[in-house]
Design an enzyme around this catalytic site. Structure first.
Site, PDB file in Angstrom:
ATOM      1  N   HIS A 266      34.506 -36.194  56.759  1.00  0.00           N
ATOM      2  CA  HIS A 266      34.995 -36.593  58.080  1.00  0.00           C
ATOM      3  C   HIS A 266      35.464 -38.055  58.069  1.00  0.00           C
ATOM      4  O   HIS A 266      36.607 -38.362  58.436  1.00  0.00           O
ATOM      5  CB  HIS A 266      33.870 -36.400  59.106  1.00  0.00           C
ATOM      6  CG  HIS A 266      34.262 -36.719  60.516  1.00  0.00           C
ATOM      7  ND1 HIS A 266      34.669 -35.757  61.408  1.00  0.00           N
ATOM      8  CD2 HIS A 266      34.320 -37.899  61.191  1.00  0.00           C
ATOM      9  CE1 HIS A 266      34.961 -36.316  62.563  1.00  0.00           C
ATOM     10  NE2 HIS A 266      34.756 -37.625  62.466  1.00  0.00           N
ATOM     11  N   GLU A 267      34.580 -38.945  57.624  1.00  0.00           N
ATOM     12  CA  GLU A 267      34.944 -40.367  57.602  1.00  0.00           C
ATOM     13  C   GLU A 267      36.054 -40.617  56.591  1.00  0.00           C
ATOM     14  O   GLU A 267      36.928 -41.462  56.807  1.00  0.00           O
ATOM     15  CB  GLU A 267      33.720 -41.238  57.300  1.00  0.00           C
ATOM     16  CG  GLU A 267      32.561 -41.083  58.285  1.00  0.00           C
ATOM     17  CD  GLU A 267      32.938 -41.287  59.749  1.00  0.00           C
ATOM     18  OE1 GLU A 267      33.874 -42.059  60.021  1.00  0.00           O
ATOM     19  OE2 GLU A 267      32.298 -40.651  60.618  1.00  0.00           O
ATOM     20  N   HIS A 270      39.272 -40.091  58.352  1.00  0.00           N
ATOM     21  CA  HIS A 270      39.658 -41.270  59.132  1.00  0.00           C
ATOM     22  C   HIS A 270      40.225 -42.350  58.205  1.00  0.00           C
ATOM     23  O   HIS A 270      41.245 -42.982  58.497  1.00  0.00           O
ATOM     24  CB  HIS A 270      38.439 -41.856  59.857  1.00  0.00           C
ATOM     25  CG  HIS A 270      38.029 -41.115  61.100  1.00  0.00           C
ATOM     26  ND1 HIS A 270      38.885 -40.887  62.144  1.00  0.00           N
ATOM     27  CD2 HIS A 270      36.833 -40.577  61.471  1.00  0.00           C
ATOM     28  CE1 HIS A 270      38.248 -40.227  63.113  1.00  0.00           C
ATOM     29  NE2 HIS A 270      36.997 -40.022  62.729  1.00  0.00           N
TER      30      HIS A 270
END
Lengths: 503, 503
Positions: A266-267, A270
């Protein structure tokens, strides 16, 4: 008039503000990753000064005059040129920031600083009543904030606009109203089927091995370690200082292998967005991502549409089994795949699966809108929350700590934020359909551990543009339509049809 | 006139500048500890902006006017009051900073940035000639800088004053002239005795165990982990942001146990100084240590006068042996103690023992003074260096990389810095005599692993005062005399008499 000199001067000021913000971002990162406990007081002063200087610089008369003088010039340019877009973004932000009296900025900062502690204690002690007066004050502050932007179509619009430039409350309501019945129906259908097993995910998984596997995955999907790093922190987050230096944090649960793994992806999503922004936007008004929702589309895509897909694990599962032979040696790929995609209505948003997640968000959006409209009183929140949880997910929280008190956002005054999570899911679905049209053998590439095609597409269509386009515009440019829940629902239905054997 | 309001305003500006500098310090720390390589460009912009804003703020007309207005008021106060001292320190710095034209600041920054790369390459390739033009430019820049402060007693005075407020070239020359023959004589005497063995220090020592032992020592001597941390970095250093957050770095040599150990104690000494400054000086002009020499007196005291003493190792050696039984299990304490105090003239300053270290410094000071006086040309440096090394230490460098090119300082334009290292040694000797008078059983306390007495003394007499007193003043206040080489020489003579069996 020498427009070029004026534009250079404006860009110079923006670069300086960007430097102050970059310093602030590093200090914030350090606070969560490195800072000894005793450093909090000093850090507060430093961050306060940096934030104040950046704000003062931006709302200065000089910036206002430069914008006034440059707007006629920009009006004669291609509206999609970087310069025209820069002036547009700066005018928008300048108008917003100068409308807010500095006393309100200070009051809001002080209130949220206090509220965070009150909320943490209230959650810990499961005592909504102690947080209620604080939240009432914050709701009042946010309404007074919204009033500064009157006339508006909806009182929630100015709040939403802070996170999703250009998006209106009516748009989000319409999107969510189309989405809700489909999500509810899907969950009901799944609930009627035999449940899949995920117990093997909940064993002892050595932290260092989890770390190593995560690094291996990040490296393989193309995370650029020359411009980034990963650290441990209590809460996973991504920060960046231009596209030069982008950092993610991960936390580890030694009794659940999914926690670090999917939060790393997820990170990483980003981070790859920020790493992919064109270098020419460093230290400009067009740096960074288009909006929270578009950012979330990237993180959720890597976490879920890629990271919980069968082709992805056809490639990576043998490696994961090598890291954890005792835990997974006897778990076939198919079972692992089903396990990481298990659907089960639950109380806590951050632990929710893909099928139920959006309902958690819709509940919050309804509450925020009702609070801002004055149709719901803060004191009635727990009851309202619990009733809606029962309606949407068939669960009633045993206490407010597992209900209305679970999220940090409201204590930080971040009303208007939540919908971006669900919108991000929807946008990821739209992008995903388009990517699969443009790269017909995408599944096969992923199965072979090749991510250049996917990453290249994302950089070209989304990342490189920074914040030049507003979110609806960006989605329209890439997919041909505005934010639309249909592709994401098709994705969910297709996925769970196979996993749960739905009709 | 409302002096209090003016003073508050001045302190407010200083606090803001202090915040900008704290942010810069964290960015500098991060650059050496965490930053990915690709982050360098962005970091340069951010640090540049922070430095410029802090400078502009300080040399502003507002600060000048406030100082003008507050000086008559401060003249009526106790000259040792914090307010009087604050005005004095600020006036001194304001006069200095406003005298330097910003073009010279920029030229100096650009030249040193370039020179660092040129020096590193020259050292690597052992090619002084390629560094020579750069150094000539830097010497010229430093002379032009000194000229801004004419009339001066000595052209080197303004440079020295940047590091040692109030100290004059004549003072340092006098001190060093008294010191030099005694140091030379001591080394000769030692050279006439049988050498002690230190080979056991040069074995494989596991890095993690070295780290753990270092942490244990720091904890025991009273390093406050609530306000500090330790990290790995290529070069050991200490940084701080007020007394809230003080950080040291250490580097490890797996083939020499002394490297990390003594550098940890050294940086720990710097850090404990900053941790001991009174909290009331945070974000004021009186924050931080008195000078580089006084700072070095603390680091060298912990590294050498404490850290290479017999009582210290009577306490810690059994633990070190537990960490490294294979390497040290059969080495008696007495042998270990002699080994870590082995004296041997060597070419490289940073590897020098206590007996020879100051001679390395004197050589550099002579060169710097001669360069500034115009009596020595940069092109003649290698020859001059090698001749002096032979004279002082009986060694001739085989090449310039191991001679005149070894230190980074000159490439950074830091002329005036070196003497602070030797002065720090001398001050540590003066403090040490005084401490042992005030705490007669200090050795016994250290033997028992009790450091509260020593630390309490240092905080009370030195640390808490921050930079309120100039270095000579500070030494005078604590010991009753100005900087004086006699105590340090007595310490060395006494120590080596026992170790080498001198007469």
């Amino acid at each position: 008039m020498d427009y070029e000199a004026k534009l250079n001067r404006l860009n110079e000021i923006i670069a300086e503000i960007s430097d102050l913000n970059a310093a602030g971002a590093l200090l914030g990162w350090d606070q969560q990753v490195n800072m000894p406990a005793g450093g909090a007081e000093g850090r507060g002063y430093t961050l306060g000064t940096l934030g104040r200087l950046a704000h003062e610089r931006f709302v200065s008369a000089e910036v206002g005059t430069l914008l006034d003088e440059l707007e006629p010039y920009a009006a004669g340019l291609d509206p999609d040129s970087d310069t025209a877009r820069t002036i547009k973004v700066l005018r928008r932000n300048y108008t917003k920031e100068t409308k807010v009296p500095s006393e309100m900025v200070v009051e809001f900062a002080q209130t949220t600083t206090m509220a965070h502690g009150v909320w943490a204690k209230a959650r810990h002690e499961n005592d909504f009543a102690s947080f209620q007066p604080m939240l009432e004050k914050l709701v009042d502050l946010r309404r007074r904030y919204a009033e500064l932007f009157a006339p508006y179509t909806h009182v929630y619009d100015p709040l939403l606009d802070d996170f999703e430039p250009g998006l209106k409350t009516a748009d989000v309501k319409q999107i969510f109203e189309a989405l809700r019945p489909q999500q509810v129906e899907l969950i009901k259908a799944i609930a009627g089927q035999p449940q899949v097993d995920a117990s093997f995910l909940y064993q002892h998984y050595d932290e260092q091995k989890q770390w190593d596997f995560g690094v291996e995955v990040l490296t393989k999907i193309g995370y650029d370690w020359n411009r980034s790093r990963q650290d441990r922190a209590a809460h996973p987050f991504t920060t960046n200082f231009g596209n030069w230096d982008v950092r993610i944090t991960t936390r580890f649960d030694q009794n659940y292998v999914g926690s670090a793994l999917f939060s790393t992806l997820h990170e990483g999503g980003h981070a790859m967005y920020e790493l992919g922004v064109d270098s020419k936007y460093n230290r400009t008004a067009l740096a960074g991502g288009a909006s929270l929702a578009v950012h979330e589309s990237q993180s959720r895509m890597w976490e879920n549409l890629v990271g919980r897909s069968l082709p992805f694990w056809e490639h990576f599962y043998p490696r994961l089994q090598e890291y954890f032979p005792e835990q997974l040696g006897n778990v076939p790929l198919e079972s692992f795949y089903k396990g990481i995609n298990r659907v089960e209505p639950s109380l806590i948003r951050v632990e929710a699966d893909e099928a139920t997640y959006n309902l958690h968000i819709m509940l919050r959006l309804e509450i925020e809108i009702a609070l801002m409209e004055g149709k719901l009183a803060v004191k009635d929140l727990p009851e309202y929350w619990n009733a809606r949880m029962q309606e949407y997910l068939g669960l009633t929280p045993p206490n407010d700590a597992k209900g209305v008190l679970q999220d940090v956002h409201w204590s930080g005054g971040m009303i208007g934020y939540f919908s971006t999570y669900a919108l991000g899911n929807l946008v990821s679905g739209q992008f995903w359909e388009k990517i699969n049209q443009d790269i017909p053998d995408l599944s096969e590439q992923i199965r072979q551990g090749k991510f250049e095609g996917l990453r290249g597409w994302l950089v070209e269509k989304v990342h490189q543009h920074g914040s030049k386009y507003e979110p609806q515009e960006m989605v329209q440019r890439v997919t041909g339509s505005k934010i639309d829940p249909a592709p994401y629902m098709r994705y969910l239905q297709d996925k769970y049809r196979k996993i749960y054997g739905l009709a």
